[in-house]
Design a protein around this motif. Structure first.
Motif, PDB file in Angstrom:
ATOM      1  N   LEU A 247       0.822  -1.206   0.000  1.00 56.68           N
ATOM      2  CA  LEU A 247       0.000   0.000   0.000  1.00 56.68           C
ATOM      3  C   LEU A 247       0.858   1.258   0.000  1.00 56.68           C
ATOM      4  O   LEU A 247       0.562   2.231  -0.707  1.00 56.68           O
ATOM      5  CB  LEU A 247      -0.912   0.011   1.220  1.00 56.68           C
ATOM      6  N   CYS A 248       1.910   1.242   0.789  1.00 55.76           N
ATOM      7  CA  CYS A 248       2.768   2.415   0.891  1.00 55.76           C
ATOM      8  C   CYS A 248       3.467   2.689  -0.442  1.00 55.76           C
ATOM      9  O   CYS A 248       3.570   3.841  -0.878  1.00 55.76           O
ATOM     10  CB  CYS A 248       3.777   2.197   2.010  1.00 55.76           C
ATOM     11  N   ARG A 249       3.928   1.646  -1.090  1.00 56.08           N
ATOM     12  CA  ARG A 249       4.536   1.824  -2.407  1.00 56.08           C
ATOM     13  C   ARG A 249       3.514   2.327  -3.416  1.00 56.08           C
ATOM     14  O   ARG A 249       3.833   3.108  -4.312  1.00 56.08           O
ATOM     15  CB  ARG A 249       5.149   0.504  -2.869  1.00 56.08           C
ATOM     16  N   GLY A 250       2.279   1.889  -3.246  1.00 60.79           N
ATOM     17  CA  GLY A 250       1.225   2.389  -4.124  1.00 60.79           C
ATOM     18  C   GLY A 250       1.020   3.885  -3.981  1.00 60.79           C
ATOM     19  O   GLY A 250       0.723   4.575  -4.958  1.00 60.79           O
ATOM     20  N   LEU A 251       1.193   4.385  -2.766  1.00 59.94           N
ATOM     21  CA  LEU A 251       1.038   5.827  -2.544  1.00 59.94           C
ATOM     22  C   LEU A 251       2.151   6.633  -3.196  1.00 59.94           C
ATOM     23  O   LEU A 251       2.006   7.849  -3.387  1.00 59.94           O
ATOM     24  CB  LEU A 251       0.988   6.113  -1.048  1.00 59.94           C
ATOM     25  N   LEU A 252       3.264   5.994  -3.512  1.00 57.38           N
ATOM     26  CA  LEU A 252       4.323   6.682  -4.259  1.00 57.38           C
ATOM     27  C   LEU A 252       3.891   6.967  -5.692  1.00 57.38           C
ATOM     28  O   LEU A 252       4.391   7.906  -6.322  1.00 57.38           O
ATOM     29  CB  LEU A 252       5.600   5.835  -4.274  1.00 57.38           C
ATOM     30  N   GLU A 253       2.971   6.154  -6.194  1.00 65.41           N
ATOM     31  CA  GLU A 253       2.596   6.239  -7.606  1.00 65.41           C
ATOM     32  C   GLU A 253       1.172   6.735  -7.832  1.00 65.41           C
ATOM     33  O   GLU A 253       0.880   7.322  -8.872  1.00 65.41           O
ATOM     34  CB  GLU A 253       2.737   4.847  -8.265  1.00 65.41           C
ATOM     35  N   ARG A 254       0.281   6.488  -6.873  1.00 65.55           N
ATOM     36  CA  ARG A 254      -1.136   6.785  -7.112  1.00 65.55           C
ATOM     37  C   ARG A 254      -1.611   7.953  -6.261  1.00 65.55           C
ATOM     38  O   ARG A 254      -1.066   8.231  -5.197  1.00 65.55           O
ATOM     39  CB  ARG A 254      -1.991   5.544  -6.827  1.00 65.55           C
ATOM     40  N   PRO A 256      -4.322   9.402  -3.923  1.00 67.11           N
ATOM     41  CA  PRO A 256      -5.426   8.927  -3.071  1.00 67.11           C
ATOM     42  C   PRO A 256      -6.696   9.761  -3.186  1.00 67.11           C
ATOM     43  O   PRO A 256      -7.756   9.319  -2.750  1.00 67.11           O
ATOM     44  CB  PRO A 256      -4.835   9.016  -1.658  1.00 67.11           C
ATOM     45  N   LEU A 257      -6.612  10.959  -3.779  1.00 64.50           N
ATOM     46  CA  LEU A 257      -7.817  11.765  -3.960  1.00 64.50           C
ATOM     47  C   LEU A 257      -8.663  11.264  -5.126  1.00 64.50           C
ATOM     48  O   LEU A 257      -9.888  11.425  -5.114  1.00 64.50           O
ATOM     49  CB  LEU A 257      -7.455  13.232  -4.195  1.00 64.50           C
ATOM     50  N   SER A 258      -8.028  10.669  -6.122  1.00 64.47           N
ATOM     51  CA  SER A 258      -8.764  10.290  -7.328  1.00 64.47           C
ATOM     52  C   SER A 258      -8.600   8.831  -7.733  1.00 64.47           C
ATOM     53  O   SER A 258      -9.276   8.369  -8.648  1.00 64.47           O
ATOM     54  CB  SER A 258      -8.317  11.168  -8.504  1.00 64.47           C
ATOM     55  N   GLU A 259      -7.710   8.095  -7.060  1.00 64.45           N
ATOM     56  CA  GLU A 259      -7.459   6.709  -7.428  1.00 64.45           C
ATOM     57  C   GLU A 259      -7.607   5.804  -6.212  1.00 64.45           C
ATOM     58  O   GLU A 259      -7.349   6.212  -5.076  1.00 64.45           O
ATOM     59  CB  GLU A 259      -6.038   6.550  -7.983  1.00 64.45           C
ATOM     60  N   LYS A 260      -7.991   4.565  -6.470  1.00 70.64           N
ATOM     61  CA  LYS A 260      -8.111   3.587  -5.395  1.00 70.64           C
ATOM     62  C   LYS A 260      -6.736   3.062  -5.030  1.00 70.64           C
ATOM     63  O   LYS A 260      -5.988   2.603  -5.887  1.00 70.64           O
ATOM     64  CB  LYS A 260      -9.013   2.433  -5.836  1.00 70.64           C
ATOM     65  N   VAL A 261      -6.404   3.134  -3.755  1.00 70.51           N
ATOM     66  CA  VAL A 261      -5.115   2.638  -3.279  1.00 70.51           C
ATOM     67  C   VAL A 261      -5.294   1.322  -2.523  1.00 70.51           C
ATOM     68  O   VAL A 261      -4.364   0.535  -2.405  1.00 70.51           O
ATOM     69  CB  VAL A 261      -4.426   3.683  -2.370  1.00 70.51           C
TER      70      VAL A 261
END
Length: 299
Positions: A247-254, A256-261
């Protein structure tokens, strides 16, 4: 709007353990411990729902939280939200400290909506997240001197991942911002950007910085499954840790305001299984890890 609620039960949101981003007392945990953990979760959820209730004044929230604390310790009238945990603590000879510290975090939420810097955020996590891990470890009879520090790092990381995923919702619904003000300023971002449908480049830079710092916490806590005596708890924590890293790595790329993390069910299961498998593979060598930890060296 201000509403008078007589008990914490009336403030309940309906959210339960299955709605959390990370497993809560999954079937990996031995049945003899699941009740103690779930009663703790239910008590904490009652307090969290009070702190997040939009129809209550800060003063009323504090009154209800104080009532939960008094019911748990026996200093005040009984409360159905506190009774199961009170019984579990008495049966196990455990103090109410960890639950009371979480109520302190909810008192912060009732009064505080902004955080100046990373240290302030970690101080909040000390009360809002770290007691959860400490309680679960205590229920299993693990050695605090050996496991609390790594657990604290993981728990703080889980809390911050949740904050980052929900940063827009927290701002819109509660006017609560856990994103440190100095991080916003470093990247030329503002609190108002959290209310947008899509994160600006400046806000994305803030989220990436905080996600990178959170990955450092997860790295510090990665040793925890190998330090735990109870195999089933070790596997539960390994699964949670692996999910948090993804999840944390996903936050590097996505965004959270507009994409599902959040994980989908299949990805959730596969990621957790990866953590479990790697921990099982290391299990025969955990003695080396424990000895290194006791010697103060990085395993």
């Amino acid at each position: 709007m201000s509403t008078t609620l007589e008990t914490a039960t009336a403030a309940r949101s309906g959210k339960g353990a299955r709605d959390e981003n990370f497993p809560v007392a999954s079937h990996l945990i031995h049945p003899r411990h699941r009740g103690a953990i779930l009663s703790f979760y239910d008590f904490v959820r009652a307090g969290d729902d009070v702190a997040d209730h939009t129809g209550l004044s800060p003063e009323r929230k504090l009154e209800l939280l104080d009532g939960l604390a008094d019911a748990l310790t026996g200093a005040g009238p009984a409360d159905p939200e506190a009774a199961p945990l009170k019984a579990e603590l008495a049966a196990r000879g455990l103090p109410p400290l960890h639950a009371l510290e979480l109520l302190d975090a909810f008192r912060m939420d009732a009064r505080k909506t902004r955080y100046a810097d990373w240290d302030e955020l970690i101080h909040y996590c000390r009360y809002s997240a770290m007691p959860v891990g400490r309680y679960v470890l205590d229920v299993h009879g693990e050695d605090p001197a050996r496991v609390w520090a790594a657990s604290d790092a993981i728990c703080a990381a889980l809390q911050i991942v949740n904050h980052l995923q929900d940063c827009g919702k927290d701002f819109r619904d509660l006017d609560r911002v856990y994103v440190p003000q100095d991080a916003l300023e470093r990247h030329g971002a503002s609190v108002a950007m959290l209310g947008e449908a899509k994160a600006t480049p400046q806000l994305r830079a803030v989220i990436r910085e905080l996600a990178e710092r959170t990955l450092t916490l997860l790295d510090a806590g990665a040793v925890l499954p190998d330090l735990i005596d109870d195999l089933r708890l070790s596997l539960e924590i390994a699964a949670i840790h692996r999910l948090a890293v993804v999840l944390c790595r996903g936050l590097l790329e996505r965004d959270p305001l507009s994409e599902k993390v959040h994980h989908g069910k299949a990805a959730f299961a596969l990621t957790a299984l990866g953590g479990i498998t790697s921990t099982l593979a290391r299990r025969p060598f955990r003695g080396r890890t424990v000895r290194a930890q006791r010697a103060g060296a990085r395993p």
